[in-house]
Enzyme design. Sequence first.
Site, PDB file in Angstrom:
ATOM      1  N   HIS A   6      38.026  98.554 -36.121  1.00  0.00           N
ATOM      2  CA  HIS A   6      36.966  97.991 -35.263  1.00  0.00           C
ATOM      3  C   HIS A   6      37.164  98.790 -33.919  1.00  0.00           C
ATOM      4  O   HIS A   6      37.862  98.530 -33.094  1.00  0.00           O
ATOM      5  CB  HIS A   6      37.568  96.418 -35.100  1.00  0.00           C
ATOM      6  CG  HIS A   6      36.649  95.574 -34.237  1.00  0.00           C
ATOM      7  ND1 HIS A   6      36.832  94.192 -33.933  1.00  0.00           N
ATOM      8  CD2 HIS A   6      35.091  95.903 -33.369  1.00  0.00           C
ATOM      9  CE1 HIS A   6      35.640  93.935 -33.042  1.00  0.00           C
ATOM     10  NE2 HIS A   6      34.897  94.867 -32.895  1.00  0.00           N
ATOM     11  N   ARG A  69      27.979 100.429 -29.845  1.00  0.00           N
ATOM     12  CA  ARG A  69      28.691  99.539 -28.822  1.00  0.00           C
ATOM     13  C   ARG A  69      28.019  98.137 -29.090  1.00  0.00           C
ATOM     14  O   ARG A  69      27.068  97.961 -29.097  1.00  0.00           O
ATOM     15  CB  ARG A  69      28.066  99.886 -27.240  1.00  0.00           C
ATOM     16  CG  ARG A  69      28.792  99.181 -26.292  1.00  0.00           C
ATOM     17  CD  ARG A  69      28.482 100.127 -24.896  1.00  0.00           C
ATOM     18  NE  ARG A  69      27.252  99.704 -24.498  1.00  0.00           N
ATOM     19  CZ  ARG A  69      26.939  98.629 -23.678  1.00  0.00           C
ATOM     20  NH1 ARG A  69      27.923  97.819 -23.071  1.00  0.00           N
ATOM     21  NH2 ARG A  69      25.583  98.729 -23.190  1.00  0.00           N
ATOM     22  N   ALA A  70      28.968  97.090 -29.269  1.00  0.00           N
ATOM     23  CA  ALA A  70      28.404  95.570 -29.759  1.00  0.00           C
ATOM     24  C   ALA A  70      27.624  95.121 -28.583  1.00  0.00           C
ATOM     25  O   ALA A  70      26.568  94.606 -28.736  1.00  0.00           O
ATOM     26  CB  ALA A  70      29.555  94.840 -30.194  1.00  0.00           C
ATOM     27  N   GLU A 282      39.789  97.558 -31.341  1.00  0.00           N
ATOM     28  CA  GLU A 282      38.553  97.556 -30.650  1.00  0.00           C
ATOM     29  C   GLU A 282      38.762  98.502 -29.214  1.00  0.00           C
ATOM     30  O   GLU A 282      38.083  98.188 -28.302  1.00  0.00           O
ATOM     31  CB  GLU A 282      38.079  96.059 -30.244  1.00  0.00           C
ATOM     32  CG  GLU A 282      36.691  96.022 -29.919  1.00  0.00           C
ATOM     33  CD  GLU A 282      35.941  94.613 -29.920  1.00  0.00           C
ATOM     34  OE1 GLU A 282      36.810  93.478 -29.385  1.00  0.00           O
ATOM     35  OE2 GLU A 282      34.791  94.408 -29.833  1.00  0.00           O
TER      36      GLU A 282
HETATM   37 ZN   LIG Z   1      33.804  94.536 -31.412  1.00  0.00          ZN
END
Ligand SMILES: [Zn+2]
Length: 340
Positions: A6, A69-70, A282
């Site tokens: 992630h 990029r989320a 992350e």
């Molecule tokens: Zn994420």
Amino acid sequence: MIIDCHGHYTTSPRPHEGWRGEQIEAHKAGKPPPPRPRITDDEIRESIANGQLKVQRERGTDLTIFSPRAAGMRHHLGDATTSEAWASACNELIHRVCALFRKNFIGVAMLPQSARVSPKNCIPEIDRCVNEYGFVGINLNPDPSGGHWQDPPLSDRYWYPVYEKMVEYDIPAMIHVSASCNPTHHTTGAHYLNGDTAGFNQLMTSSVFKDFPTIKFIIPHGGGAVAYHWGRYRGLAQDAKLGLLSNLMLKNVFFDTCVYHLPGQELLAKVIPIDNILFASEMIGAVRGIDPETGHHYDDTKRYIDQLPLSATDKAKIFEGNARRVYGRLSAMIEKQSAR
Ligand SMILES: [Zn+2]
């Protein structure tokens, strides 16, 4: 090998995010978007070498499963056309990172979703990312409205075109919302964790795993509130006569280790079977600071796993084996990328 399942390209070159702003402004003004900026390989190299690659080396991890990029997906902005162009630009950039750093990054796609637009429109992008880019998974946003939850739950057949593709290609989906445009739901402090928890609950009360027995989902951020409330979900499944929660969910649902303190990681490993836990940090992401209690970065999650009272075999599953199993195309891609 240590695989971080992630990671997002949070350090992408400025002109890339700048173009997104211009694209949305043009859309609001009813004009066509400006041409996309030319981003050089050197700009990409610099953004990674001083960012994610540096952190990989410092922390002793080997490979990051890498996606756009989320919080930048912002599916609530613009419309289906702007989402398609933006997803395409973001995925292309991830592909370029993976091509420049073949041993360190393998791609996962963001999808061109929009609220109340059938996810059927995501199929061409999934095809492109798997077939042309060699991506091994997708990020699926269960709430493209950005905190207003306007689409049907993940249990609904609405999502089945995406599920069919996941099974066809043997690619898992990480259930991952984007930025919140609802001020009551802070993006990373509430909306992300709500999305994880809601996604799990929606799948639990569905026939998705009967209809797609081999489908796989990853619930990020340690599963939101799920592991902490495992007893609640076991009880809810029992009351609803769904059977044992572990039988219902654990062939298809996996949890990452983006929990930013040791007690949380201990709980996750105690509640969730080792076979269902995938290492992730992350980085470089939502929480970037140093924990004054430990002197280490909150998101240096490898340190927490290292401290768990688990056998070397179990740790190897969390760090590598489970990721290779859940991402069905990963091992072949690792071989292909390291062969060149
Ligand atoms: Zn994420």
